[in-house]
Design a protein around this motif. Structure first.
Motif, mmCIF file in Angstrom:
data_model
loop_
_atom_site.group_PDB
_atom_site.id
_atom_site.type_symbol
_atom_site.label_atom_id
_atom_site.label_comp_id
_atom_site.label_asym_id
_atom_site.label_seq_id
_atom_site.Cartn_x
_atom_site.Cartn_y
_atom_site.Cartn_z
ATOM 1 N N ASP A 204 -1.146 6.199 -4.212
ATOM 2 C CA ASP A 204 -2.153 6.744 -5.503
ATOM 3 C C ASP A 204 -1.231 5.912 -7.384
ATOM 4 O O ASP A 204 -2.007 4.595 -7.570
ATOM 5 C CB ASP A 204 -2.308 7.857 -7.027
ATOM 6 N N ALA A 205 0.091 5.529 -7.021
ATOM 7 C CA ALA A 205 0.975 4.978 -8.040
ATOM 8 C C ALA A 205 0.658 3.728 -7.985
ATOM 9 O O ALA A 205 0.463 2.240 -8.240
ATOM 10 C CB ALA A 205 2.669 5.066 -8.172
ATOM 11 N N GLU A 206 0.637 3.324 -6.073
ATOM 12 C CA GLU A 206 0.348 1.443 -6.217
ATOM 13 C C GLU A 206 -0.893 1.647 -5.904
ATOM 14 O O GLU A 206 -1.025 -0.009 -7.236
ATOM 15 C CB GLU A 206 0.233 1.026 -4.952
ATOM 16 N N ASN A 207 -1.874 2.092 -6.379
ATOM 17 C CA ASN A 207 -3.272 1.780 -6.710
ATOM 18 C C ASN A 207 -3.130 1.965 -8.544
ATOM 19 O O ASN A 207 -3.924 0.839 -8.625
ATOM 20 C CB ASN A 207 -4.165 2.725 -6.432
ATOM 21 N N ILE A 208 -2.856 2.532 -8.708
ATOM 22 C CA ILE A 208 -3.157 2.412 -10.235
ATOM 23 C C ILE A 208 -2.739 1.143 -11.215
ATOM 24 O O ILE A 208 -3.013 0.608 -11.645
ATOM 25 C CB ILE A 208 -2.569 3.505 -10.864
ATOM 26 N N LEU A 225 2.565 6.685 -14.257
ATOM 27 C CA LEU A 225 2.404 6.648 -12.962
ATOM 28 C C LEU A 225 3.538 7.718 -12.288
ATOM 29 O O LEU A 225 4.505 8.500 -13.053
ATOM 30 C CB LEU A 225 3.661 5.688 -12.267
ATOM 31 N N PRO A 226 2.343 7.763 -11.438
ATOM 32 C CA PRO A 226 2.782 9.429 -10.723
ATOM 33 C C PRO A 226 3.553 9.410 -9.845
ATOM 34 O O PRO A 226 3.900 11.004 -8.900
ATOM 35 C CB PRO A 226 1.228 9.868 -9.745
ATOM 36 N N HIS A 227 4.268 8.439 -9.321
ATOM 37 C CA HIS A 227 4.987 8.615 -8.596
ATOM 38 C C HIS A 227 5.992 9.022 -8.792
ATOM 39 O O HIS A 227 6.605 9.916 -9.690
ATOM 40 C CB HIS A 227 5.343 7.386 -7.744
ATOM 41 N N SER A 259 -10.165 6.650 -1.407
ATOM 42 C CA SER A 259 -8.707 6.351 -2.013
ATOM 43 C C SER A 259 -9.416 6.411 -4.257
ATOM 44 O O SER A 259 -8.332 6.452 -4.666
ATOM 45 C CB SER A 259 -8.322 5.581 -1.736
ATOM 46 N N ASN A 260 -10.496 6.511 -3.838
ATOM 47 C CA ASN A 260 -11.043 6.682 -5.088
ATOM 48 C C ASN A 260 -11.897 8.210 -5.052
ATOM 49 O O ASN A 260 -12.586 8.068 -6.103
ATOM 50 C CB ASN A 260 -12.699 5.708 -5.476
#
Ligand SMILES: CC(C)(COP(=O)(O)OP(=O)(O)OC[C@H]1O[C@@H](n2cnc3c(N)ncnc32)[C@H](O)[C@@H]1OP(=O)(O)O)[C@@H](O)C(=O)NCCC(=O)NCCS
Length: 355
Positions: A204-208, A225-227, A259-260
């Motif tokens: 998710d962090a990468e996506n964001i 970022l959530p990571h 992923s969405n």
């Protein structure tokens, strides 16, 4: 405290003894039913998690410059260094920045009022800046979740006339957990165990980082970022409390379709209603019905009375309301941020202002 002046005090990274003293003090406020030993053990556990390691967690004390290691320091707090993103209309590509979360701000009763009454009319009253500390500094913004209203931290700016931490969007959408279950088609959805949610937060962090886009009507937008243990922090804390309270092991902490389309959660068993608290949510309005039905069944299974999400995105508001969600303004855990850039706080958007 009669003769104390602001410039006679400074901020210091706490010594191990001061960290222990700070935690011993805050136990009185935030024990949450844990014994002192359990409370200290939980903090020691957190110290080893990703959110805190590599110098990310620093405990700070406000202490006399003449005696920085004193155990009679005036107040303490913790900062967690995080990764953040900023973007703007002019620079739409999200840029990685250093940012912070602040926690456990505590002043013992005997020092209260004294500290907040110390005058700071101009930066001069602060005296020489604190010494530079490894792993600290260079942050573009910080945030805290205030349990003492919006006013106190707003007034904590460096001078009387400058803003401190500004509360932004303390909204929650809440659903009561229905006892009757509805039949749902969950094909295509996968429940995530601990390993699964950890991977999701990384992805998710990468996506964001690739897709964050600036908010309209604001000069600059930022997001955490959530990571690196940020989302996981809520997870570890809860696991510990649930274990101590004898809850049956919880196997699932998230649900994903693609992923969405996913949600991750934690459990809040310390507030007045036991709550499944959503920590990350991404969905289309069309998928909300199934997503919520799955969340309901997880909440029911674990004896939760309600489901709560902070700052549900606008495009999901009407489907949430249609599914019985009530959006309210909270009077606790108020998300509040301090912007260290040149822009005024009113020009700054906080994206993904979640839990
Ligand atoms: C918050 C705290 C650090 C402030 O310490 P301080 O700067 O010495 O100031 P005081 O406690 O005298 O309070 C100063 C102002 O803060 C605000 N405040 C403090 N506690 C508050 C609360 N629980 N709810 C709302 N406002 C509060 C009030 O505006 C108060 O002004 P008042 O004189 O009008 O009451 C201290 O009260 C504390 O340690 N409290 C317990 C732990 C805590 O709640 N920390 C904050 C977590 S987000």
């Amino acid at each position: 405290m009669d003769s104390i002046t602001l410039s006679s005090l400074s901020l210091f990274a706490a010594t191990p003894e001061q960290i222990f003293e700070s935690r011993r003090r805050t136990y009185a406020e935030w024990s949450g039913g844990l014994s002192l030993e359990e409370y200290l053990a939980r903090d020691e556990f957190t110290d080893k998690q990703e959110v805190a390691c590599e110098g990310r967690l620093i405990t700070w004390v406000l202490a006399p410059r003449s005696n920085p290691t004193s155990l009679d320091f005036l107040c303490s707090c913790e900062t967690f260094r995080r990764d953040g993103l900023v973007c703007s209309k002019a620079n739409a590509k999200p840029k990685r920045v250093i940012c912070y979360a602040i926690a456990s701000v505590f002043t013992p009763l005997r020092f209260r009022a004294d500290v907040s009454l110390l005058p700071a009319i101009s930066p001069r009253e602060w005296g020489a800046p604190p010494h530079r500390v490894a792993h600290a500094g260079d942050g573009l913004f910080s945030a805290l979740w205030s349990d003492v209203g919006a006013e106190f931290y707003r007034r904590c700016g460096p001078t009387k006339d400058s803003d401190g931490w500004i509360t932004r969007a303390p909204f929650s959408t809440i659903w009561d957990v229905k006892q009757e279950s509805s039949s749902i088609d969950t094909s295509g959805w996968t429940l995530l165990d601990e390993t699964g949610v950890m991977k999701l937060w990384e992805d998710d962090a990468e996506n964001i980082s690739r897709t964050l886009s600036p908010a309209d009507n604001f000069q600059v937008s930022f997001s955490y970022l959530p990571h690196k243990g940020v989302a996981a922090f809520q997870h570890w804390r809860t696991t510990d409390i649930l274990n101590k309270r004898g809850y049956a092991p919880i196997h699932h902490w998230g649900i994903i379709r693609d992923s969405n389309t996913f949600a991750t959660w934690t459990f809040d068993i310390q507030s007045s209603a036991k709550t499944l608290l959503i920590t990350r949510l991404k969905s289309s309005p069309e998928n909300m019905k199934t997503l919520l039905a799955i969340l309901m069944s997880v909440a029911r299974k674990h004896g939760m009375e309600r489901i709560e999400v902070y700052n549900l995105p606008d495009h999901l508001q009407s489907s949430a309301a249609h599914l019985g969600g009530l959006t309210v303004e909270r009077d606790d855990h108020l998300p509040s941020f301090k912007w260290y850039g040149e822009e005024h706080s009113s020009e700054i958007a906080w994206l993904m202002n979640e839990r």
